[in-house]
Design an enzyme around this catalytic site. Structure first.
Site, PDB file in Angstrom:
ATOM      1  N   ASN A  12       0.874  -1.170   0.000  1.00 38.77           N
ATOM      2  CA  ASN A  12       0.000   0.000   0.000  1.00 38.77           C
ATOM      3  C   ASN A  12       0.908   1.215   0.000  1.00 38.77           C
ATOM      4  O   ASN A  12       1.459   1.592   1.024  1.00 38.77           O
ATOM      5  CB  ASN A  12      -0.900  -0.038   1.238  1.00 38.77           C
ATOM      6  CG  ASN A  12      -1.893   1.109   1.267  1.00 38.77           C
ATOM      7  OD1 ASN A  12      -1.826   2.025   0.442  1.00 38.77           O
ATOM      8  ND2 ASN A  12      -2.796   1.080   2.222  1.00 38.77           N
ATOM      9  N   ARG A  81      -2.543  -2.174  -3.466  1.00 40.35           N
ATOM     10  CA  ARG A  81      -3.757  -1.400  -3.253  1.00 40.35           C
ATOM     11  C   ARG A  81      -3.681  -0.160  -4.144  1.00 40.35           C
ATOM     12  O   ARG A  81      -2.731   0.624  -4.040  1.00 40.35           O
ATOM     13  CB  ARG A  81      -3.860  -0.974  -1.795  1.00 40.35           C
ATOM     14  CG  ARG A  81      -5.066  -0.096  -1.555  1.00 40.35           C
ATOM     15  CD  ARG A  81      -5.207   0.287  -0.110  1.00 40.35           C
ATOM     16  NE  ARG A  81      -6.460   0.986   0.081  1.00 40.35           N
ATOM     17  CZ  ARG A  81      -6.582   2.083   0.821  1.00 40.35           C
ATOM     18  NH1 ARG A  81      -5.542   2.591   1.440  1.00 40.35           N
ATOM     19  NH2 ARG A  81      -7.747   2.658   0.943  1.00 40.35           N
ATOM     20  N   HIS A 170     -12.798   2.620  -0.121  1.00 38.77           N
ATOM     21  CA  HIS A 170     -12.832   1.575   0.924  1.00 38.77           C
ATOM     22  C   HIS A 170     -13.555   0.326   0.410  1.00 38.77           C
ATOM     23  O   HIS A 170     -14.034  -0.480   1.207  1.00 38.77           O
ATOM     24  CB  HIS A 170     -13.562   2.025   2.210  1.00 38.77           C
ATOM     25  CG  HIS A 170     -12.866   3.067   3.006  1.00 38.77           C
ATOM     26  ND1 HIS A 170     -13.566   4.004   3.737  1.00 38.77           N
ATOM     27  CD2 HIS A 170     -11.561   3.337   3.221  1.00 38.77           C
ATOM     28  CE1 HIS A 170     -12.709   4.803   4.365  1.00 38.77           C
ATOM     29  NE2 HIS A 170     -11.483   4.418   4.051  1.00 38.77           N
ATOM     30  N   ARG A 231     -11.359  14.918   7.769  1.00 32.78           N
ATOM     31  CA  ARG A 231     -12.141  15.373   6.615  1.00 32.78           C
ATOM     32  C   ARG A 231     -13.559  15.754   7.014  1.00 32.78           C
ATOM     33  O   ARG A 231     -14.154  15.130   7.889  1.00 32.78           O
ATOM     34  CB  ARG A 231     -12.235  14.277   5.555  1.00 32.78           C
ATOM     35  CG  ARG A 231     -10.905  13.868   4.971  1.00 32.78           C
ATOM     36  CD  ARG A 231     -11.128  12.885   3.818  1.00 32.78           C
ATOM     37  NE  ARG A 231      -9.919  12.142   3.532  1.00 32.78           N
ATOM     38  CZ  ARG A 231      -9.854  10.816   3.434  1.00 32.78           C
ATOM     39  NH1 ARG A 231     -10.933  10.069   3.570  1.00 32.78           N
ATOM     40  NH2 ARG A 231      -8.712  10.228   3.181  1.00 32.78           N
ATOM     41  N   GLU A 374      -8.136  -5.637   5.017  1.00 23.58           N
ATOM     42  CA  GLU A 374      -7.942  -5.283   3.606  1.00 23.58           C
ATOM     43  C   GLU A 374      -6.750  -6.022   3.002  1.00 23.58           C
ATOM     44  O   GLU A 374      -6.788  -6.396   1.838  1.00 23.58           O
ATOM     45  CB  GLU A 374      -7.760  -3.765   3.477  1.00 23.58           C
ATOM     46  CG  GLU A 374      -9.065  -3.023   3.714  1.00 23.58           C
ATOM     47  CD  GLU A 374      -8.897  -1.516   3.818  1.00 23.58           C
ATOM     48  OE1 GLU A 374      -8.571  -1.046   4.922  1.00 23.58           O
ATOM     49  OE2 GLU A 374      -9.085  -0.825   2.809  1.00 23.58           O
TER      50      GLU A 374
END
Ligand code: AMP
Length: 385
Positions: A12, A81, A170, A231, A374
């Site tokens: 990742n 990813r 996601h 965010r 993940e």
């Protein structure tokens, strides 16, 4: 035979970091994993140096990732990813030159993420040329969102020309968790309607009908939807215009404000949920308001997705906050008994790393906590080829 036979290296790659994990895709057993941070700022000048460092670290543990590369004795694949797959990728994809250039081309939609992802791919291909490299896209699970959920009500031609639509992110987590939910309930995925709440530092919700995503809270970018660590989530787009027009802020300043200085951090000065909890305990009113705003937004999405789905069999909490913060789970679903949604306080208080039910056995809606993974999902996708 080396000890790495059949494993998948999951990478990742961020703009200044490289997360890695070597694991067995069938058992989920992790051989080793970690993160190289502050790439470019330290004695690790770039991603190539970072990946070399990772290889050295494995070597120091007696694991040579390059040994037997491309043979049954070596690692089976590298799974990358990749944040944005745009309209080009709806499934895990074996990487060749064309795929890599397409990932780069999609950087206009994900300027912070795709260039870094592409860089990670490039160096992994260079250092492990014999090993199959597979890209797993954060957007793929939402590729087939119904038009009504995927479309912004803006000028149609402009949107089409520039691929402006809701993509969702996601996805690897939402898909993995939704499959785990069906398995936990012992029902075919095709029969289960569910709401998945991925609550980490980034946060998103999805409505999944029979294994297919029918709505999700993130949009063109990961900025839309739930209140997150740093965010905003949903805001009036008019606020952006106001910041520019009346306050004279530049696009970059607004970007920084909305992506990095907002959410819990903007409201309470803390984006870590544990620290936020400590502030609330200490009577900090900003922290309490931040929490209330977070929960309010979350409940709004739960309500929307109840209506989207019509019948809901399960609601699943996942990621750092969803898996650990019992109070968030309780508050998110409080007072919804009329919808068949009940959280059992004792079950909710149990800490565990396993999927578990926190609703009473006889409640119409199964409320579950399902740890996401993940890396495992990416490893399985990469090993499938
Ligand atoms: P993630 O992005 O999935 O790694 O989630 C990170 C978030 O999970 C951070 O905001 C943490 O504060 C939160 N988190 C992790 N552990 C706990 C915990 N035990 N209680 C509450 N929040 C937690």
């Amino acid at each position: 035979m080396t000890a790495v036979a059949g494993t998948v290296l999951v990478l990742n790659s961020g703009s200044s970091s490289l997360k890695y994990q070597l694991l067995h895709p069938d058992t989920g057993e992790v051989v080793h994993g970690g993160i190289v941070e502050r790439i470019g700022e330290t004695d690790v000048p770039d991603h190539k140096a970072a990946l070399r460092l990772v290889f050295d670290e494995f070597a120091a543990r007696g694991l040579d990732l390059t040994d037997g590369a491309g043979t049954p004795a070596g690692i089976a694949a590298v799974g990358h990813r990749v944040v944005h797959g745009g309209r080009s990728f709806h499934a895990p994809t074996v990487i060749d030159d064309h795929v890599l250039s397409e990932i780069r081309r999609l950087s206009s939609l994900a300027p912070l993420h795709n260039p870094a992802n592409a860089q990670g791919i490039e160096v992994a291909r260079e250092l492990l040329p014999q090993v199959r490299q597979v890209a797993v896209f954060d957007t793929a699970f939402f590729f087939d969102l119904p038009g009504a959920a995927a479309t912004y009500a803006i000028d149609r031609e402009l949107a089409q020309e520039h691929a402006l639509r809701r993509y969702g992110f996601h996805g690897t987590s939402h898909q993995y968790v939704s499959e785990q939910v069906a398995a936990f309930l012992g029902r075919p995925n095709a029969e289960v309607n569910q709401i998945v709440l991925h609550l980490g530092n980034g946060a998103s919700a999805s409505a999944v009908r029979g294994g297919r995503a029918v709505d999700t809270s993130m949009g063109l970018t990961p900025l839309e939807g739930l209140v997150m660590g740093t965010r905003t989530g949903d805001i009036d787009p008019g606020l952006v215009l106001h910041l520019g027009r009346s306050l004279g802020m530049s696009i970059d300043e607004i970007d920084e404000l909305l992506n990095r200085k907002s959410g819990l951090k903007g409201l309470a000065g803390e984006n870590d949920f544990r620290a936020l909890g400590a502030l609330i305990e200490a009577g900090d009113e900003d922290a309490k308001l931040a929490y209330d705003v977070y929960i309010h937004r979350l409940r709004r999405y739960v309500g929307a997705y109840l209506v989207d789905l019509g019948r809901v069999d399960a609601i699943a909490f996942t990621a750092g906050v969803g898996e650990n913060a019992a109070q968030v789970r309780a508050d998110a679903l409080a007072g919804l008994e009329g919808f068949g949604i009940v959280v059992d306080p004792e079950r909710n208080a149990v800490r565990s790393g396993e999927p578990r039910r926190i609703s009473p056995d006889d409640a119409p809606v199964a409320v579950l906590v399902v740890p996401t993974n993940e890396e495992l999902a990416i490893a399985r996708d990469a090993a499938r080829f």
